[in-house]
Scaffold this motif. Structure first.
Motif, PDB file in Angstrom:
ATOM      1  N   ALA A 107      -0.959 -12.045   3.831  1.00 28.99           N
ATOM      2  CA  ALA A 107      -2.061 -12.414   2.787  1.00 28.99           C
ATOM      3  C   ALA A 107      -1.639 -13.646   1.875  1.00 28.99           C
ATOM      4  CB  ALA A 107      -2.484 -11.185   2.105  1.00 28.99           C
ATOM      5  N   GLN A 108      -1.723 -14.780   2.075  1.00 24.33           N
ATOM      6  CA  GLN A 108      -1.121 -15.923   1.421  1.00 24.33           C
ATOM      7  C   GLN A 108      -1.736 -15.908  -0.018  1.00 24.33           C
ATOM      8  OE1 GLN A 108       1.374 -17.893   2.811  1.00 24.33           O
ATOM      9  NE2 GLN A 108       1.547 -16.106   3.855  1.00 24.33           N
ATOM     10  N   TYR A 109      -2.972 -15.494  -0.176  1.00 23.97           N
ATOM     11  CA  TYR A 109      -3.599 -15.821  -1.510  1.00 23.97           C
ATOM     12  C   TYR A 109      -2.979 -14.996  -2.783  1.00 23.97           C
ATOM     13  CZ  TYR A 109      -6.654 -11.866  -0.232  1.00 23.97           C
ATOM     14  OH  TYR A 109      -7.281 -10.663   0.240  1.00 23.97           O
ATOM     15  N   ILE A 110      -2.366 -14.009  -2.559  1.00 28.94           N
ATOM     16  CA  ILE A 110      -1.868 -13.084  -3.567  1.00 28.94           C
ATOM     17  C   ILE A 110      -0.265 -13.235  -3.503  1.00 28.94           C
ATOM     18  CG2 ILE A 110      -1.473 -10.695  -4.258  1.00 28.94           C
ATOM     19  CD1 ILE A 110      -4.384 -10.041  -3.132  1.00 28.94           C
ATOM     20  N   PRO A 111       0.440 -13.732  -4.412  1.00 23.00           N
ATOM     21  CA  PRO A 111       1.797 -14.076  -4.245  1.00 23.00           C
ATOM     22  C   PRO A 111       2.588 -12.779  -3.782  1.00 23.00           C
ATOM     23  CG  PRO A 111       1.060 -15.089  -6.164  1.00 23.00           C
ATOM     24  CD  PRO A 111      -0.354 -14.472  -5.624  1.00 23.00           C
ATOM     25  N   GLU A 112       2.431 -11.712  -4.332  1.00 17.87           N
ATOM     26  CA  GLU A 112       3.286 -10.671  -4.247  1.00 17.87           C
ATOM     27  C   GLU A 112       3.098 -10.000  -2.598  1.00 17.87           C
ATOM     28  OE1 GLU A 112       5.591  -8.468  -5.666  1.00 17.87           O
ATOM     29  OE2 GLU A 112       5.768 -10.212  -7.021  1.00 17.87           O
ATOM     30  N   LEU A 113       1.892 -10.215  -1.957  1.00 18.30           N
ATOM     31  CA  LEU A 113       1.854  -9.858  -0.800  1.00 18.30           C
ATOM     32  C   LEU A 113       1.836 -10.788   0.215  1.00 18.30           C
ATOM     33  CD1 LEU A 113      -1.954  -8.296  -0.907  1.00 18.30           C
ATOM     34  CD2 LEU A 113       0.367  -7.134  -1.144  1.00 18.30           C
ATOM     35  N   ALA A 114       2.089 -12.269  -0.256  1.00 16.40           N
ATOM     36  CA  ALA A 114       2.630 -13.099   0.579  1.00 16.40           C
ATOM     37  C   ALA A 114       4.088 -13.300   0.885  1.00 16.40           C
ATOM     38  CB  ALA A 114       2.329 -14.554   0.178  1.00 16.40           C
ATOM     39  N   SER A 115       4.729 -12.610   0.240  1.00 13.23           N
ATOM     40  CA  SER A 115       6.164 -12.727   0.083  1.00 13.23           C
ATOM     41  C   SER A 115       6.784 -11.377   0.868  1.00 13.23           C
ATOM     42  CB  SER A 115       6.710 -12.551  -0.866  1.00 13.23           C
ATOM     43  OG  SER A 115       6.615 -11.597  -2.035  1.00 13.23           O
ATOM     44  N   ALA A 116       5.555 -10.523   1.554  1.00 16.28           N
ATOM     45  CA  ALA A 116       5.889  -9.094   2.137  1.00 16.28           C
ATOM     46  C   ALA A 116       6.664  -9.399   3.237  1.00 16.28           C
ATOM     47  CB  ALA A 116       4.807  -8.336   2.176  1.00 16.28           C
ATOM     48  N   ASP A 117       7.670  -8.402   3.830  1.00 15.36           N
ATOM     49  CA  ASP A 117       8.397  -8.341   4.821  1.00 15.36           C
ATOM     50  C   ASP A 117       7.298  -8.522   6.143  1.00 15.36           C
ATOM     51  OD1 ASP A 117       9.925  -8.049   7.263  1.00 15.36           O
ATOM     52  OD2 ASP A 117      11.015  -6.483   6.525  1.00 15.36           O
ATOM     53  N   PRO A 118       7.011  -9.174   6.999  1.00 13.57           N
ATOM     54  CA  PRO A 118       6.026  -9.319   8.030  1.00 13.57           C
ATOM     55  C   PRO A 118       6.341  -8.437   9.133  1.00 13.57           C
ATOM     56  CG  PRO A 118       7.327 -11.518   7.982  1.00 13.57           C
ATOM     57  CD  PRO A 118       7.891 -10.807   7.038  1.00 13.57           C
ATOM     58  N   ASP A 119       7.703  -7.962   9.014  1.00 15.48           N
ATOM     59  CA  ASP A 119       8.199  -7.061  10.320  1.00 15.48           C
ATOM     60  C   ASP A 119       8.086  -5.614  10.090  1.00 15.48           C
ATOM     61  OD1 ASP A 119       8.816  -9.261  12.072  1.00 15.48           O
ATOM     62  OD2 ASP A 119      10.739  -9.393  10.886  1.00 15.48           O
ATOM     63  N   ARG A 120       7.479  -5.219   8.708  1.00 19.09           N
ATOM     64  CA  ARG A 120       7.374  -3.780   8.564  1.00 19.09           C
ATOM     65  C   ARG A 120       6.217  -3.262   9.627  1.00 19.09           C
ATOM     66  NH1 ARG A 120       6.478  -2.711   2.579  1.00 19.09           N
ATOM     67  NH2 ARG A 120       6.724  -0.462   3.215  1.00 19.09           N
TER      68      ARG A 120
END
Length: 389
Positions: A24-37
């Motif tokens: 999710a790109q519109y919430i900074p903390e979610l945009a930086s999440a590890d996508p491979d989890r």
């Protein structure tokens, strides 16, 4: 290995390499999440939980919506809640202005406008106290005390102008009867509650089992409330992709933009999955794949043809030669296998060499996962074992 765990591990491995979508790109903390989890968990009616993959917590986001809707229904009753929010599919994105003409009532409680209206129905003289009541309610669904991720909350609040606008629009129609700023701040906090994939499974299970928590045994909400919530999830839980989801997977579900996803197999299982990459509708791409494969493997589609999904007929007889015969009649599903297992656990063989026969000749439909679990239990009883099909 436990055959259920083995099957779930296989499903998890099947989708691990897929990389469609983005965080999710519109919430900074979610945009930086590890996508491979990636994680998967299930909970059954007897409190058994199996969780695989990433165990770290993540924020619940929009998966909070059906549970807050349940809290409002239980507290105020259906008629009062539906005076403020509808239950119809919007056919529009989750953040759209989907309001009823004339009344301003949101289309359903699972889009943002409807969820904000529902949050406003939870009693509380301030944003903090309203949020605290909601977190306490979500904790009862999870069976443990949940906490808010303050960093995600701050990130949501700093980028939440559209949700604030929705709240003020709802206030202009009288749908929200208190300070819209306080309501939307409570909404940001409810979305920022931290959960694990195992939490999601038992929370979904609580709805699947008529409002009764599968581990604690607490009746968190009434059976009628649970049924109402699951009904709305069936038609609205995957936003404007809900129709295709119902055809492909056939399970009531709810997604969240952190990558979480719950699904409900009524009376059988609660399922939670997590993978942060999202499709264009805001739904986890690998999470959807996981649930599609599970639904196919276990025959969980709600419109699958079933004769007796929860209570297959079980007859135990003892022959003169010491043979113990367990005959099944009807459908043996993954959920219905539990009754068969209970019968087998109570079987006493007269001698270590006494044959045990499980007769499946009258079973009209047999799920492979149910047969795997049944074989394991039969093998564990010892003696000479034959399984006929």
């Amino acid at each position: 290995m436990d055959p259920v765990r083995e099957m779930l591990t296989s499903v998890l491995d099947e989708v691990r390499g897929e990389d469609a979508g983005e965080t999710a790109q519109y919430i900074p903390e979610l945009a930086s999440a590890d996508p491979d989890r990636l994680a998967l968990a299930i909970a059954d009616p007897h409190g058994r939980r199996i969780a695989l993959g990433d165990e770290d917590p993540f924020t619940i986001q929009s998966i909070s919506k059906p549970f807050v809707f349940a809290l409002a229904l239980d507290a105020l009753g259906r008629d009062e809640v539906l005076r403020h929010v509808g239950v119809e599919p919007s056919g529009e994105p989750f953040n759209a202005i989907s309001l009823e003409e004339g009344t301003g009532r949101p289309a359903n409680p699972l889009i943002n406008a409807g969820a904000i209206a529902t949050t406003g129905l939870i009693p509380g003289p301030s944003a903090g106290e309203r949020a605290a009541r909601i977190v306490e309610g979500l904790s009862r669904f999870a069976g443990r005390t949940l906490q808010v991720d303050e960093e995600v909350y701050a990130s949501e609040a700093s980028t939440g102008d559209r949700n604030r606008a929705l709240a003020h629009l709802l206030r202009s129609y009288g749908v929200i009867e208190t300070d819209p700023h306080e309501v939307v701040e409570a909404y940001f906090r409810q979305c920022s509650v931290l959960v694990t994939v195992a939490d999601l499974a038992v929370m979904a299970g609580t709805l699947a089992f008529g409002g009764r928590h599968p581990v604690t045994g607490e009746q968190v909400v009434s059976a009628r409330t649970a049924r109402d919530v699951v009904s709305v999830m069936t038609s609205c839980g995957m936003y404007d992709a809900s129709g295709s989801w119902l055809i492909r997977v056939g399970l009531p579900a709810k997604s969240g933009v952190s990558g979480g996803l719950i699904a409900i197999s009524p009376s059988q299982f609660g399922v939670g999955v997590f993978s942060p990459r999202l499709d264009e509708y805001g739904n986890s791409t690998r999470g959807q794949r996981l649930l599609e494969r599970l639904s196919d493997a276990l025959g969980l589609h709600v419109f699958e043809q079933h004769q007796s999904i929860a209570t297959p007929h079980v007859a135990v007889s003892h022959g003169e030669d010491g043979t113990v015969r367990v005959a099944l009649d009807g459908e043996l599903s993954f959920g219905g296998a539990e009754r068969v297992l209970n019968a087998l656990r109570n079987v006493e063989l007269p001698a270590s060499s006494a044959p045990l026969l499980v007769d499946l000749t009258r079973v009209t439909q047999l799920q492979p996962a149910a047969l795997a679990v049944l074989r394991e239990q039969v093998d564990g009883l010892g003696g000479t074992v034959r399984v006929e099909a």
